[in-house]
Write a protein that holds these residues in place. Structure first.
Motif, PDB file in Angstrom:
ATOM      1  N   PHE A  22       0.829  -1.204   0.000  1.00 14.04           N
ATOM      2  CA  PHE A  22       0.000   0.000   0.000  1.00 14.04           C
ATOM      3  C   PHE A  22       0.861   1.250   0.000  1.00 14.04           C
ATOM      4  CE2 PHE A  22      -2.234   3.445   2.179  1.00 14.04           C
ATOM      5  CZ  PHE A  22      -3.301   3.594   1.305  1.00 14.04           C
ATOM      6  N   MET A  25       2.221   1.837  -3.455  1.00 16.64           N
ATOM      7  CA  MET A  25       1.217   2.280  -4.423  1.00 16.64           C
ATOM      8  C   MET A  25       0.746   3.702  -4.132  1.00 16.64           C
ATOM      9  SD  MET A  25      -1.046  -1.006  -5.385  1.00 16.64           S
ATOM     10  CE  MET A  25      -1.229  -1.710  -3.779  1.00 16.64           C
ATOM     11  N   MET A  27       2.663   6.160  -2.768  1.00 11.66           N
ATOM     12  CA  MET A  27       3.722   7.136  -3.020  1.00 11.66           C
ATOM     13  C   MET A  27       4.260   7.030  -4.445  1.00 11.66           C
ATOM     14  SD  MET A  27       4.528   9.603  -1.281  1.00 11.66           S
ATOM     15  CE  MET A  27       5.000   9.978   0.382  1.00 11.66           C
ATOM     16  N   PRO A  40      13.237   7.439  -3.591  1.00 10.85           N
ATOM     17  CA  PRO A  40      12.688   7.804  -2.280  1.00 10.85           C
ATOM     18  C   PRO A  40      11.360   7.111  -1.974  1.00 10.85           C
ATOM     19  CG  PRO A  40      13.429   9.763  -3.444  1.00 10.85           C
ATOM     20  CD  PRO A  40      13.521   8.625  -4.410  1.00 10.85           C
ATOM     21  N   VAL A  43      11.973   3.694  -0.618  1.00  5.48           N
ATOM     22  CA  VAL A  43      12.352   3.751   0.798  1.00  5.48           C
ATOM     23  C   VAL A  43      11.100   3.927   1.648  1.00  5.48           C
ATOM     24  CG1 VAL A  43      13.651   5.008   2.541  1.00  5.48           C
ATOM     25  CG2 VAL A  43      14.616   4.685   0.264  1.00  5.48           C
ATOM     26  N   TYR A  44      10.240   4.864   1.234  1.00  5.84           N
ATOM     27  CA  TYR A  44       8.997   5.099   1.975  1.00  5.84           C
ATOM     28  C   TYR A  44       8.191   3.810   2.059  1.00  5.84           C
ATOM     29  CZ  TYR A  44       4.396   6.860   3.195  1.00  5.84           C
ATOM     30  OH  TYR A  44       3.189   7.059   3.815  1.00  5.84           O
ATOM     31  N   GLU A  47      10.254   0.922   4.347  1.00  4.65           N
ATOM     32  CA  GLU A  47      10.949   1.222   5.609  1.00  4.65           C
ATOM     33  C   GLU A  47      10.355   0.501   6.816  1.00  4.65           C
ATOM     34  OE1 GLU A  47      10.793   5.193   7.085  1.00  4.65           O
ATOM     35  OE2 GLU A  47       9.021   5.713   5.935  1.00  4.65           O
ATOM     36  N   LYS A  48       9.010   0.404   6.892  1.00  2.00           N
ATOM     37  CA  LYS A  48       8.400  -0.250   8.064  1.00  2.00           C
ATOM     38  C   LYS A  48       8.724  -1.748   8.073  1.00  2.00           C
ATOM     39  CE  LYS A  48       6.238   3.519   9.318  1.00  2.00           C
ATOM     40  NZ  LYS A  48       6.940   4.407  10.230  1.00  2.00           N
ATOM     41  N   ARG A  51      12.416  -2.419   8.885  1.00  2.00           N
ATOM     42  CA  ARG A  51      12.719  -2.244  10.320  1.00  2.00           C
ATOM     43  C   ARG A  51      12.548  -3.567  11.054  1.00  2.00           C
ATOM     44  NH1 ARG A  51      15.227   1.490  13.856  1.00  2.00           N
ATOM     45  NH2 ARG A  51      16.418  -0.422  13.987  1.00  2.00           N
ATOM     46  N   ASP A  57      20.303  -0.945  14.104  1.00  2.00           N
ATOM     47  CA  ASP A  57      20.218   0.354  13.431  1.00  2.00           C
ATOM     48  C   ASP A  57      21.145   0.463  12.230  1.00  2.00           C
ATOM     49  OD1 ASP A  57      18.301   1.233  15.051  1.00  2.00           O
ATOM     50  OD2 ASP A  57      19.505   2.712  16.144  1.00  2.00           O
ATOM     51  N   TYR A  60      19.998  -1.537   9.259  1.00  2.00           N
ATOM     52  CA  TYR A  60      18.771  -0.917   8.763  1.00  2.00           C
ATOM     53  C   TYR A  60      19.108   0.284   7.891  1.00  2.00           C
ATOM     54  CZ  TYR A  60      14.161   1.335   9.004  1.00  2.00           C
ATOM     55  OH  TYR A  60      12.960   1.934   8.697  1.00  2.00           O
ATOM     56  N   GLN A  61      20.025   1.118   8.390  1.00  2.58           N
ATOM     57  CA  GLN A  61      20.422   2.314   7.645  1.00  2.58           C
ATOM     58  C   GLN A  61      21.038   1.938   6.301  1.00  2.58           C
ATOM     59  OE1 GLN A  61      22.759   4.998   9.973  1.00  2.58           O
ATOM     60  NE2 GLN A  61      23.043   6.453   8.304  1.00  2.58           N
ATOM     61  N   LEU A  64      18.329   0.851   3.875  1.00  2.00           N
ATOM     62  CA  LEU A  64      17.548   1.984   3.357  1.00  2.00           C
ATOM     63  C   LEU A  64      18.362   2.774   2.338  1.00  2.00           C
ATOM     64  CD1 LEU A  64      15.557   3.487   6.379  1.00  2.00           C
ATOM     65  CD2 LEU A  64      14.804   1.874   4.636  1.00  2.00           C
ATOM     66  N   GLU A  65      19.655   2.964   2.649  1.00  2.00           N
ATOM     67  CA  GLU A  65      20.512   3.698   1.710  1.00  2.00           C
ATOM     68  C   GLU A  65      20.551   2.997   0.358  1.00  2.00           C
ATOM     69  OE1 GLU A  65      24.391   4.475   3.439  1.00  2.00           O
ATOM     70  OE2 GLU A  65      23.430   6.058   4.616  1.00  2.00           O
ATOM     71  N   PHE A  68      17.569   3.815  -1.652  1.00  2.00           N
ATOM     72  CA  PHE A  68      17.496   5.199  -2.135  1.00  2.00           C
ATOM     73  C   PHE A  68      17.999   5.313  -3.566  1.00  2.00           C
ATOM     74  CE2 PHE A  68      16.778   7.699   1.845  1.00  2.00           C
ATOM     75  CZ  PHE A  68      15.937   8.631   1.275  1.00  2.00           C
TER      76      PHE A  68
ATOM     77  N   GLY B  22      -0.044   7.615  -7.959  1.00  2.00           N
ATOM     78  CA  GLY B  22       0.009   6.653  -6.862  1.00  2.00           C
ATOM     79  C   GLY B  22      -1.010   5.542  -7.039  1.00  2.00           C
ATOM     80  N   LEU B  23      -2.192   5.730  -6.452  1.00  2.00           N
ATOM     81  CA  LEU B  23      -3.164   4.642  -6.393  1.00  2.00           C
ATOM     82  C   LEU B  23      -3.837   4.350  -7.730  1.00  2.00           C
ATOM     83  CD1 LEU B  23      -4.815   5.432  -2.939  1.00  2.00           C
ATOM     84  CD2 LEU B  23      -3.183   3.631  -3.467  1.00  2.00           C
ATOM     85  N   LYS B 127      17.630  11.788   2.038  1.00  2.00           N
ATOM     86  CA  LYS B 127      18.787  10.918   2.175  1.00  2.00           C
ATOM     87  C   LYS B 127      19.727  11.446   3.272  1.00  2.00           C
ATOM     88  CE  LYS B 127      21.780   8.276  -0.807  1.00  2.00           C
ATOM     89  NZ  LYS B 127      22.527   8.297  -2.054  1.00  2.00           N
ATOM     90  N   LEU B 130      18.497  10.526   6.562  1.00  2.00           N
ATOM     91  CA  LEU B 130      18.808   9.123   6.852  1.00  2.00           C
ATOM     92  C   LEU B 130      20.254   8.988   7.327  1.00  2.00           C
ATOM     93  CD1 LEU B 130      18.048   6.086   6.786  1.00  2.00           C
ATOM     94  CD2 LEU B 130      18.916   6.033   4.456  1.00  2.00           C
ATOM     95  N   PHE B 133      20.449   9.477  10.625  1.00  2.00           N
ATOM     96  CA  PHE B 133      19.526   8.511  11.219  1.00  2.00           C
ATOM     97  C   PHE B 133      18.364   9.194  11.931  1.00  2.00           C
ATOM     98  CE2 PHE B 133      18.207   4.602  13.427  1.00  2.00           C
ATOM     99  CZ  PHE B 133      18.209   3.772  12.334  1.00  2.00           C
ATOM    100  N   ASN B 139      10.785  11.043   7.080  1.00  2.00           N
ATOM    101  CA  ASN B 139       9.404  10.819   6.675  1.00  2.00           C
ATOM    102  C   ASN B 139       8.643  12.110   6.452  1.00  2.00           C
ATOM    103  OD1 ASN B 139       8.582   8.045   6.285  1.00  2.00           O
ATOM    104  ND2 ASN B 139       9.436   7.745   8.325  1.00  2.00           N
ATOM    105  N   PHE B 142       9.705  13.290   3.044  1.00  2.00           N
ATOM    106  CA  PHE B 142       9.070  12.519   1.971  1.00  2.00           C
ATOM    107  C   PHE B 142       7.766  13.170   1.527  1.00  2.00           C
ATOM    108  CE2 PHE B 142      11.125   8.185   3.030  1.00  2.00           C
ATOM    109  CZ  PHE B 142      12.080   8.402   2.073  1.00  2.00           C
TER     110      PHE B 142
END
Lengths: 273, 267
Positions: A22, A25, A27, A40, A43-44, A47-48, A51, A57, A60-61, A64-65, A68, B22-23, B127, B130, B133, B139, B142
């Motif tokens: 979701f 789709m 973003m 980006p 990543v959005y 990200e969840k 994690r 950490d 994770y970083q 994500l990098e 990107f 998007g959607l 970026k 990030l 961190f 977010n 974004f």
């Protein structure tokens, strides 16, 4: 949710995967930029879920990098790719980053090739032709059908992310073969509809009359329509097609040329509304 | 009432770009925009006429691979607003919508390029967050992306709402009839652009027979569009089933699965 290739217990629940789908789709192209394009947004999206895969950490970083970086494909196809990428990271963790990156950049081109034609050219052509034709008669049904199909298609896209996550690579190659036949078939349908569009939506009426003594001959109904119905629209289509194919004029120049032609013809009464 | 309509139209302008990128539910295809816009403006028939005209201009246009194309959805939206506000006559509404919509739609290219340029900074800022961190900050950054894209359609829409009506009323009273008639004629001719563009990207030479069949069904036999679509579906279904039967046999022969990328489309 069982994954045959994984021997470690799943870190992600079905809900996490659906949520990532979701977020992608939603973003998709909304942070689209000239440097990393959909980067980006990827990543959005992930990200969840990532994690949960990387409690550490630092890892994770790094992950994500990695996401990107440049990514761009048809968003529906992106669902398959990102679903599969998520499964790879869940299985092999931080060691999979290079493989994930290669997989993403390797798949995005071929899948966009099929996806863009199917989703952004053929589907809007067929639905757009029907909906616009009905719209010109003041009927919104075509547009409503298109909207309902889009809602149905949203569920298919959720499913595609899930398929990418569960069966990954294998499915992409199997699907790719079917899709190319499907694309061909869809363009057959598309071209039939386009052929019908030419006489039904392009309207040109000549207002001139030939007078010989007592007899007046209307050029439109008396001459042109006798040769062939929609003769002028057919000729105009052929002419514009040739001009565009020659690349001597841009689309915008063609649009303005037609507006000017219409104004001139209107001034001299050659064409009427 | 007029203010509520204006606000709803601007909200629609915001949502359509977010949704398109998007959607993909409502999308910004003109005919899709024309339904909510027509309901907001209380004149669905005029809106559908305008939306249909712009939709047909739009047929072969897709902003794929990050390319920027005229935003005909935006053109339809401002065209519908100004046309419904200024005139009650449908042919004249079409001419007004075209006169307002085409330049705004063209401007859509520049605005799209500008939004994508600005988003390069958004991407880099995210970026950077990030790297520190700072995930909350990342977010928040974004969401600047969608906001920029929304502004790229909302600002021109707002300008047309504020100034469009006066300008169009002035033009309608000042210009001669042949000029507005000419614009209406152009509106009836412009669908050719979308169709011709589409023929460039589709395998029109390979399947010329389908194109001709569609033409004959519509021009000579007057079959409605949905009927022609069913004929097209029948041909497509036949092609699909016969070729799917062939495909496994061919794959078994060579032992590999070949992904065809559709090179023949560029001819």
């Amino acid at each position: 949710m069982s994954k045959p290739e994984s021997n470690t217990p799943s870190k992600l629940t079905k809900k996490d995967v659906t949520k990532a789908a979701f977020r992608y789709m939603l973003m998709a192209c909304n942070i689209f930029n000239y440097e990393s394009q959909q980067g980006p947004a990827v990543v959005y999206s992930l990200e969840k879920a990532l994690r949960k895969i990387y409690p550490n950490d630092e890892d994770y970083q790094k992950s994500l990098e990695n996401h990107f970086r440049y990514f761009n494909t048809t968003t529906a196809m992106g669902n398959i790719i990102l679903g599969a990428a998520l499964a790879m990271e869940e299985k092999d963790g931080i060691n999979s980053l290079d493989a994930v990156q290669n997989f993403k950049t390797g798949m995005m081109g071929p899948l966009a090739g099929i996806g863009d034609t199917l989703i952004w050219v053929l589907y809007p052509t067929i639905m757009g032709s029907i909906a616009a034709y009905m719209g010109l008669q003041g009927n919104p049904i075509g547009a409503i059908i298109w909207f309902i199909l889009n809602i149905a298609f949203l569920f298919v896209r959720f499913k595609l992310f899930d398929l990418g996550y569960t069966s990954g690579l294998k499915m992409i190659t199997a699907l790719g073969d079917k899709l190319s036949v499907f694309t061909e078939a869809a363009s057959i349908m598309g071209l039939t509809v386009v052929g019908a569009l030419i006489p039904s939506v392009i309207r040109m009426t000549v207002g001139l009359e030939f007078t010989m003594g007592e007899v007046a001959l209307n050029i439109q109904t008396g001459v042109l329509d006798q040769i062939m119905p929609a003769l002028l629209p057919a000729l105009l289509t052929f002419a514009v097609y040739k001009v565009l194919a020659s690349r001597k004029m841009s689309v915008i120049q063609v649009i303005f040329a037609i507006i000017i032609l219409a104004l001139v013809c209107s001034f001299f009464g050659i064409l009427v509304v | 009432m007029e203010i509520i309509q204006a606000i709803l139209i601007i909200a629609l302008a915001c949502w359509m770009v977010m949704d398109q990128q998007g959607l993909v539910l409502m999308t910004w295809f003109p005919i899709m925009i024309s339904v909510p816009a027509g309901i907001i403006m209380g004149d669905l028939t005029t809106a559908l006429m305008i939306g249909g005209t712009f939709q047909l201009m739009n047929l072969g246009v897709a902003n794929i691979g990050g390319s920027s194309v005229p935003n005909w959805g935006l053109a339809a939206l401002v065209g519908i607003y100004v046309a419904v506000r200024t005139t009650g006559d449908i042919e004249q509404a079409k001419a007004v919508a075209l006169a307002v919509g085409v330049p705004v739609g063209m401007l859509g290219i520049q605005l799209d390029v500008l939004a994508k340029l600005l988003n390069t900074y958004v991407g880099n800022a995210a970026k950077k967050a990030l790297d520190q961190f700072n995930l909350k900050k990342m977010n928040r950054i974004f969401w600047l992306g969608p906001v920029i894209f929304m502004l790229s359609t909302a600002v021109p829409t707002a300008l047309c709402i504020i100034f469009g009506e006066q300008i169009v009323n002035f033009i309608l009273s000042a210009v001669p009839e042949w000029f507005t008639n000419g614009l209406s004629i152009a509106g009836n001719m412009l669908p050719v652009v979308g169709i011709a563009l589409l023929l460039q990207v589709m395998p029109a030479k390979k399947y010329l027979s389908m194109l001709l069949a569609g033409f004959v069904f519509s021009a000579y036999l007057n079959v409605p569009m949905l009927g022609v679509s069913i004929i097209g579906l029948a041909l497509a279904y036949y092609f699909f089933t016969t070729n799917m039967k062939k495909a496994p046999a061919a794959a078994a022969e060579t032992g590999t699965v070949i992904i065809e990328e559709g090179d023949e489309w560029d001819e």
